[in-house]
Design an enzyme around this catalytic site. Sequence first.
Site, mmCIF file in Angstrom:
data_model
loop_
_atom_site.group_PDB
_atom_site.id
_atom_site.type_symbol
_atom_site.label_atom_id
_atom_site.label_comp_id
_atom_site.label_asym_id
_atom_site.label_seq_id
_atom_site.Cartn_x
_atom_site.Cartn_y
_atom_site.Cartn_z
ATOM 1 N N HIS A 18 0.820 -1.212 0.000
ATOM 2 C CA HIS A 18 0.000 0.000 0.000
ATOM 3 C C HIS A 18 0.855 1.264 0.000
ATOM 4 O O HIS A 18 2.089 1.219 0.108
ATOM 5 C CB HIS A 18 -0.954 -0.008 1.204
ATOM 6 C CG HIS A 18 -0.257 0.065 2.536
ATOM 7 N ND1 HIS A 18 0.261 1.226 3.056
ATOM 8 C CD2 HIS A 18 0.004 -0.906 3.470
ATOM 9 C CE1 HIS A 18 0.791 0.998 4.233
ATOM 10 N NE2 HIS A 18 0.657 -0.290 4.518
ATOM 11 N N SER A 28 1.569 4.204 -4.997
ATOM 12 C CA SER A 28 2.169 5.421 -4.466
ATOM 13 C C SER A 28 3.519 5.145 -3.785
ATOM 14 O O SER A 28 4.422 4.603 -4.416
ATOM 15 C CB SER A 28 1.187 6.093 -3.499
ATOM 16 O OG SER A 28 1.594 7.387 -3.154
ATOM 17 N N ASP A 73 -4.739 13.076 -11.321
ATOM 18 C CA ASP A 73 -3.965 12.970 -10.083
ATOM 19 C C ASP A 73 -3.225 14.285 -9.838
ATOM 20 O O ASP A 73 -2.310 14.643 -10.575
ATOM 21 C CB ASP A 73 -2.972 11.814 -10.191
ATOM 22 C CG ASP A 73 -2.345 11.463 -8.842
ATOM 23 O OD1 ASP A 73 -2.265 12.351 -7.976
ATOM 24 O OD2 ASP A 73 -1.935 10.304 -8.667
ATOM 25 N N HIS A 80 -5.558 10.057 -7.609
ATOM 26 C CA HIS A 80 -4.599 9.238 -6.867
ATOM 27 C C HIS A 80 -5.260 8.042 -6.179
ATOM 28 O O HIS A 80 -4.634 6.997 -6.017
ATOM 29 C CB HIS A 80 -3.889 10.111 -5.830
ATOM 30 C CG HIS A 80 -2.633 9.523 -5.300
ATOM 31 N ND1 HIS A 80 -1.494 9.361 -6.059
ATOM 32 C CD2 HIS A 80 -2.308 9.040 -4.067
ATOM 33 C CE1 HIS A 80 -0.540 8.816 -5.339
ATOM 34 N NE2 HIS A 80 -1.007 8.605 -4.123
#
Length: 457
Positions: free
Chosen positions: A213, A287, A404, A432
Amino acid sequence: MGTTRSALILLAKAINEILSFIVFSILDVLDVLLCFIYKLVDFCVESEWKACYCSSAKEAITSSGKIFVSEQGESKIVCVCSSKLQLEDVSDTLYKRSSLVSDISKSTVKELRRLKVKKTTSMSSTTTTTTIMRSCEKVKNGTTVRSTFNIDSTIVEMLQGKIERQGSPPIPRWSDCDCKICNSWSTSSCKETLFVHAEGPKGKVREDVLFIHGFISSSAFWTETLFPNFSAVTKSSYRLIAVDLLGFGRSPKPADSLYTLREHLEMVERSVIDPFKIKSFHIVAHSLGCILALAIAVKYPGSVKSITLISPPYYSVPKGEQATQYVMRRIAPRRIWPLIAFGASLACWVRTFLLDGFMCHTHNAAWHTLHNIICGTAGKLDEYLDAIRNQVNCDINVFHGRDDELLPVECSYKMQSRIPRARVNVIDKTDHITIVLGRQKAFARELEEIWKRSSSG
């Protein structure tokens, strides 16, 4: 119409600049005041001063302490791991951040020193000014080579405290959240490993998939979105593994950790790769997790079958720029507009797992991870990408939301310029977060196609 629109755009930019200057000037002053207040509270509640990154670097420390060294724009900390000494990378953005207050203070001190030196010189022409620096000398090819290091007292104090507290249970600070979710790890039997959510066949698995994540998130970002939408064939063939990174979700949040790249990688190895005996695996990362995915791929080049990166925080650093500071200016430009895309997405997608992931961390974990991973690895990413291009023979796919605002689409295109074989997929009307949320089924199918293609190839 065109002239009027251009004038309005320029006016909006000017207003944004002026308001940003005012707001961040106030915040800079508030930062100094809060630093002083927090130190007082630390002293009153915990009977000791706590080191903070507002402290200025000192040129000398006590001989009993470990040191933080900085040379040629790179920062490392000398730490003790078992019986070994290690140099661990830390980002200089932790203690070098441009602000109105600091800039004015530095300019004032510099000017006062210049006037003092000028006055001293005029009083006595025979007096010479000498700058004393800690340095080490060694002889190389008959000549003396001097290496000078800047020593930062903040990291020293933190590390000294870490060494003194070894073997004793961690004591939460008054400013840390003491809720059950954030501290459940401290009473569990898995203090030295991450929280891992694994799904898949109980018997022999075809391949493993590691999900990583992003910043201020958790494994729920995957388990609540993609995992339920994978096909029955995928669930019966692949072992799907999602982790809570160190300092986030239900994973340990040690107060004495600096949350460096090495610490994050070692925890992933200790919690997933080693215990699950993974030999061949795919990586899916979002990310900040993309940086860890690249580092893992470089370390296990023969084991990675495919790499899927979603909104990677990669900025091509211009020559002559210091990588860490350049990236910090890009991700935190000190402007009040546009609002961080993550905040807008959170407001639109008010779901329990998102709020849990956003809240379940400590400021210590979030702060150090942001600086040491996103900013601190800026100078290494080119090396990682070159290594993957030349040494890692796997399928590489990059997804990015066209809207984004947190990490612009150019990040993915710059990455593709470094690895030409990487496929860049720009998804319209997504940002995002919504690049995954809201299109879970479609993205699950895309991942399955990537894994199938990589396995058949």
